[in-house]
Design an enzyme around this catalytic site. Sequence first.
Site, short mmCIF file in Angstrom:
data_model
loop_
_atom_site.label_atom_id
_atom_site.label_comp_id
_atom_site.label_asym_id
_atom_site.label_seq_id
_atom_site.Cartn_x
_atom_site.Cartn_y
_atom_site.Cartn_z
N ASP A 156 0.83 -1.21 0.00
CA ASP A 156 0.00 0.00 0.00
C ASP A 156 0.86 1.26 0.00
OD1 ASP A 156 -2.47 1.29 -0.02
OD2 ASP A 156 -2.53 1.45 2.16
N ASN A 208 -11.00 -2.62 -5.29
CA ASN A 208 -10.26 -1.66 -6.11
C ASN A 208 -10.88 -1.44 -7.49
OD1 ASN A 208 -7.01 -2.69 -4.80
ND2 ASN A 208 -8.27 -0.97 -4.18
C1 IPE Z 1 -5.40 -2.69 -0.14
O1 IPE Z 1 -5.11 -1.36 -0.32
C2 IPE Z 1 -5.27 -3.42 -1.42
C3 IPE Z 1 -3.93 -3.44 -1.99
C4 IPE Z 1 -2.82 -3.04 -1.45
C5 IPE Z 1 -3.89 -4.02 -3.29
P1 IPE Z 1 -6.25 -0.25 -0.43
O2 IPE Z 1 -5.53 1.04 -0.56
O3 IPE Z 1 -7.22 -0.59 -1.51
O4 IPE Z 1 -6.98 -0.39 0.97
P2 IPE Z 1 -7.82 0.67 1.80
O5 IPE Z 1 -8.85 1.22 0.88
O6 IPE Z 1 -6.87 1.74 2.24
O7 IPE Z 1 -8.36 -0.09 2.96
C1 IPE Z 2 -1.63 0.15 -3.38
O1 IPE Z 2 -1.40 1.51 -3.43
C2 IPE Z 2 -1.78 -0.46 -4.74
C3 IPE Z 2 -3.17 -0.75 -5.11
C4 IPE Z 2 -4.20 -0.75 -4.32
C5 IPE Z 2 -3.39 -1.09 -6.49
P1 IPE Z 2 -2.60 2.52 -3.42
O2 IPE Z 2 -2.99 2.80 -4.83
O3 IPE Z 2 -3.70 2.08 -2.54
O4 IPE Z 2 -1.90 3.81 -2.80
P2 IPE Z 2 -2.52 4.81 -1.75
O5 IPE Z 2 -2.96 4.00 -0.58
O6 IPE Z 2 -3.65 5.49 -2.44
O7 IPE Z 2 -1.38 5.71 -1.43
MG MG Z 3 -4.14 2.36 -0.54
#
Ligand code: IPE
Ligand code: IPE
Ligand code: MG
Length: 226
Positions: A4, A52
């Site tokens: 993340d 996502n």
């Molecule tokens: C969790 O991250 C999923 C991945 C790292 C692929 P998210 O960014 O989607 O999770 P939330 O929304 O902060 O809980």
């Molecule tokens: C994790 O990074 C990767 C995916 C969920 C695809 P994020 O895209 O959630 O990055 P933040 O949390 O918005 O910084």
């Molecule tokens: Mg995230």
Amino acid sequence: MIMDGNGRWATAHGLSRSAGHEAGLRTAREIVEAAVREQVGTLTLYAFSSDNWKRPTAEVTALMRLFRRAMLGEAKRCLENGVRLTILGRRDRLPASLRQTVDQVESLTASCTRMHLRVAVDYSARDAILRAAAAVRGEVISREHFTELLARVDQDDIPAREVDLVVRTGGEQRLSDFLLWECAYAELLFVEKMWPEFDADDLAEAMADFRSRNRRYGLAPEQVAS
Ligand code: IPE
Ligand code: IPE
Ligand code: MG
């Protein structure tokens, strides 16, 4: 690994979120190689949750393209490193071109045994639990049997393994629907660094932290020490 923080890292550096995901891919490469050196048996990278899909279409499209490019690019490296690559999650909603690439890479690396790399794409632990529960049809079954059913609904290895360690980068302290059943006794480690900043040294530190923990599985400390 809950990878993340790509988006926040990119924004902080004046880049697009997609550029953040590109940087995240570079980290994933480094961490896979480091995990092989650390003798990790199974490494699961949470790349895309089922929730996502709700992100802006442009970001979702860019991510699906990136996954395909990553799979194509990594196949040879996986083979050289003895890494078996599979994906974990629903496959039926992925773009056909990505699905095809996944099939190819999975069969190409099927006999690699040094490490199993699972990439969780369109993954939802709760959906997997619901689908496995539907297969039970009211029968009373063991935890082990249910774990197998769970693996089966996501076309994962049978028997499935419990998770030993979860590392989440990006500072949030939650599981976001990742391997909820398999994490019943997992050790959790939350790291402030954003995923693009995470490196092999951080992985080594996480592993050292994991090794220092006492896992008791409900027993009293003296039962475990003996
Ligand atoms: C969790 O991250 C999923 C991945 C790292 C692929 P998210 O960014 O989607 O999770 P939330 O929304 O902060 O809980
Ligand atoms: C994790 O990074 C990767 C995916 C969920 C695809 P994020 O895209 O959630 O990055 P933040 O949390 O918005 O910084
Ligand atoms: Mg995230």
